[in-house]
Each structure stands twice: as C-alpha cells, then as structure tokens.
Design an enzyme around this catalytic site. Sequence first.
Site, PDB file in Angstrom:
ATOM      1  N   ASP A 163      14.326  23.332   4.857  1.00 19.67           N
ATOM      2  CA  ASP A 163      13.007  23.649   4.299  1.00 19.67           C
ATOM      3  C   ASP A 163      13.040  23.615   2.769  1.00 19.67           C
ATOM      4  OD1 ASP A 163      10.464  24.571   3.908  1.00 19.67           O
ATOM      5  OD2 ASP A 163      10.691  26.391   5.110  1.00 19.67           O
ATOM      6  N   ASP A 204       1.907  24.801   6.756  1.00 21.29           N
ATOM      7  CA  ASP A 204       2.176  25.670   7.908  1.00 21.29           C
ATOM      8  C   ASP A 204       0.947  25.837   8.800  1.00 21.29           C
ATOM      9  OD1 ASP A 204       4.497  25.921   6.537  1.00 21.29           O
ATOM     10  OD2 ASP A 204       4.513  28.105   6.494  1.00 21.29           O
TER      11      ASP A 204
HETATM   12  C1  GLA Z   1       7.949  27.546   5.365  1.00 25.76           C
HETATM   13  C2  GLA Z   1       7.964  26.700   6.625  1.00 25.76           C
HETATM   14  C3  GLA Z   1       7.669  27.579   7.830  1.00 25.76           C
HETATM   15  C4  GLA Z   1       8.706  28.687   7.911  1.00 25.76           C
HETATM   16  C5  GLA Z   1       8.700  29.483   6.618  1.00 25.76           C
HETATM   17  C6  GLA Z   1       9.834  30.491   6.573  1.00 25.76           C
HETATM   18  O1  GLA Z   1       6.669  28.019   5.088  1.00 25.76           O
HETATM   19  O2  GLA Z   1       7.016  25.676   6.530  1.00 25.76           O
HETATM   20  O3  GLA Z   1       7.702  26.808   9.009  1.00 25.76           O
HETATM   21  O4  GLA Z   1       9.970  28.124   8.148  1.00 25.76           O
HETATM   22  O5  GLA Z   1       8.856  28.634   5.485  1.00 25.76           O
HETATM   23  O6  GLA Z   1       9.881  31.168   5.369  1.00 25.76           O
END
Ligand code: GLA
Length: 514
Positions: A275, A338
């Site tokens: 990520d 997200d």
């Molecule tokens: C980002 C990702 C999410 C999750 C969060 C965790 O926003 O896109 O899917 O993994 O981080 O902090």
Amino acid sequence: MVTTLVVTFMVLLAFSFPSAGVPAPHAQTNITGVWVIKFPLRYGLARKLYFDLKQKGDVITGRMMFGPGRGIPISNGSLEDGKLHFVVTFGRPPRTRQASWDGIVKDGKLYLTPPPFPGRPSSTLVAERTSAKALLPPPRLPLPPLRDLPYNGLAKTPPMGWNSWNHYGPRVTEKTVREMAKAMVTSGMKAAGYSYVNVDDTWAGPRNAKGEITANGKFPNMKALGDYIHSLGLKFGIYTSPGPTTCAGYTGSYGHVQQDADTFAKWGVNFLKYDWCSAGEIYNSSNVDQMRAVYQEMGEALEKTGRPVVFSLCQYGWDHVWSWGAKVDGNLWRTTGDISDNWKSMIRNGLAQIPIAKYAGPGHWNDPDMLEIGNGGMTNEEYRVQFSLWSMLAAPLIAGNDLRTMSAATKAILTNREVIAIDQDPAGKPVNRISPPHSTQLILTRPLADGSHAVGLFNLADHPQSITVNWRAAGATGKKLRARDLWKHRYIRVSEPSYTAIVPAHGVVLLRVW
Ligand code: GLA
C-alpha cells in the site's frame, strides 16, 4: 484516501492519553513554526501529528501533517487574545470533509481541542515546538532500473478470500484472524472457493536490532498464525507499505524491502498487499516511472524469496496502474480509492472498472476494492449487486465481514456458487457494457469459457424498472437459447430476440445464457 486520513486520525485519538485541563491563555505570541503532538500508541509504538503554522497578524494558515508530505490544509485560522481557531479540510473537492479545531497558546505550548468524534469525549492535546527538519522527507533510495518481471504464475483466476480492514480496521488481532480462518471453513466459504486470510494494516511493530520487522502485541506469533491458517488448508496474507509508515501509521518497508520479503516468506506468507501510503512523502506519486520502480522492487524481492506470493498493488489506481501492473508482477491492482459500506461508493468503484476491463485477465486483475457484503450499510439486494457486479468484472472476491456471525442471507450471497463461477471463469475475458454509459439500466455481458455468456441486468435507479436485453447485442446467438437465473437458481424461459425482466430498485437479475 479521505476515509483513510479520517480513520488514521480517529486511531490516533482512540489511542491517545487524555491530557491535563486547559490553562488560561497567555498574551499574544507568534506561533509561526512547526509543532508536534506525540501520541503514545499501544503496543510500544508512537505516532506524531504535526502542525506547520504561519501567523500574519491574527491570521493563521498552514498544514496539518502525519509526517513529511503535502499535509492537510488549514483555513479560517485565527489567533486572537491567545485563542486559536482553525479548520482542516480532508480530501479534494468535491469529496471534502472539514473539522474545526480550537485551542489556546500558553507557556510556549498549544493546547488544542480536536473536533468531537462519535463515542469519544473531546480531550485536550498538547503540541510543542519542534524543528522544521522533522518535516523533511527521508531520502529517496536507489530504485531498480525498469524491466518486465516474468509472471509468477499465480492468481490464474481472481483471488478469493477475506481481509480484516473493512470490518475491523485497526482493531484486528491475531485471535480475530484465527477465528475468521476457522469460520471460513465451518461456514462453507472455503468449500465455495475462498482461500486467502489476509491481515491488513496495524499488525506491524518496531524493527528489532537486526532491522527485522516484528509484529506488535496484537499479533503474538506471526509464524504460528501462518501455520494455523495453513493447517486449515487456507492461505496467509499480509500487508505493508513501501513508505516508512503504513496508512495507519505502523512500520512500513522503506529501506527494508528485501528483508521484509524474506521475513514474510519465513512466516509462510502467500499474499502481500503493498500500500503506497507514506511512499508519497519520498517519491513523486504522479511520476509513473518512480511509482512503477517502487512496486518492481518488491516484485523482485518476492521473486528472490523463491516463495509463491500473490502480489496485490494498492495505490488507488494512480498512474494508470492497469497498464503496467503486470510488468512488476502484480497479480491484482486497486483501481480506485477505498470502498465504503454504502451504495454510492460501491457503485462508483464498480463502474470505474468497465472502461479498463480489457487490462484484466488470467494472472492479473483490476481490483475495485474489497466486498462490504454483510457489514450492514447496504440492503441485501444492494449486496447482491456488489457480488454480481464484482463477478461480472472478474474482480477479486475478498470478503470484509465477520464470518463468524454472518446471517444466512449474507452467507447465501457470498457462497452463491453459480455467481462465483462467473467470477472464476477460466477464460477471464473482459466484460462489455451494452447499455448507454450514463443509463440507470446497466447491462453487462461477458463471454465465458464454455461458450455461454453471463448477462447482468443492473437497476441503478431507486425505483423498480423493466430492463430489456437484446440477445444478439449480448453476444448470445443461436436457434435455441437456454438461460439460468443465477440468484433464483432456476432455468427461465427465453427466446429470440430479447428478454425483459422487472429489476428491483438498486437490484440485479443475473443470467447465464447458453
Ligand atoms: C488504505 C487502503 C485500504 C486499507 C488502509 C489501511 O487506505 O486503500 O484498503 O488497507 O489503507 O490503513
């Protein structure tokens, strides 16, 4: 990202210690400079929140930041008679959220009262002056020269599993993950094809003396957790970031990429979600070569471990990741921000895949983010839409609910094998939209390996609609058509040239036509 920043902030508040009462303000001092609030987190970790402030007369401007980087802009700031007020704005228009802060300046410190969050009494946080150096990004480390990595041979069909983030967020523990793995078996999810049990953000602890990443106190023994998951015939997934910290502020892999890949291999990891998060403080997020090299570095590191690890790229679809994700050995790549557990968010993420559908195929998939089915924010009809849409898109099916306590209706959606068969179709051909782009009647079709077609009639309106599909346009031709309704589990009578169904509001009729 807006949600992540807000969640990160709530994590900080949830773990912060309540501080002393607010003293009376002092006479006016100039507060230009960098200020830091140090949050003691549980599990031996600390987190910092910075304010980079500029004062001109009574007017305050600046940024709020979790570390080096662009920060969150401060507006409507004022300092009058020692009383401070400002507004921080998360996100970019049109998706912004604002929060008002108040405070006072006394004894060279800022006593700040953050905005109230539901279920949390507001407490005063103390910010102290710190050096502007604290906001300098860590150095850029050398990145590998770009090349096309050989395919790792994994994820020939879209990965299916469970991930902790949507339901548990930062509250996930090893115990929960074990229980979820067990429930994946006892609920029938494993038999329906789910296999990955993925721990998302907030598992990491500090590095040890050898520089190896450790898990924090919520995860007493990662190797044992991996062994347990494997003993159930399932696979173990983990999460990290190429930056110094993850999106929730836990240790990331910056400067330790190969070492972390080796540690994950030792723990028996089969899936890695990587990520971007704080990597944006160091590398230019809109420079595709830098972004690609950062992901390639981990792709190479995983390859060097000799262990088959599904590589999940998470950088929110920036820099047209679908056009190079497979070259860094990505097996799936997030294409959007997200997801949230509501209709608008789910549909937005799902529809965004249609124009880029041709980039998905066996071994590498567009990922519109995880499932929200069973988390309670949508109706079962809407959850059937998510499952049908994700399956039409050949998207990864990563459940995000509590598998131990799910209702019969949730289980019936997540384990609908006829719909799963569409998602997992071995040909992995791209979906086609045969309805006009902005219509509330969305008709999708996808050719399947056995010569049949999946046809989805989606009603995006909030009233029932009758939707007609022309078989020829859907690619289904022939003298004798046979069709099965994949939610009603029965064959239906169809004939040339078209079929009309009454589709409920925010609902779907999903057919397989031979
Ligand atoms: C980002 C990702 C999410 C999750 C969060 C965790 O926003 O896109 O899917 O993994 O981080 O902090």
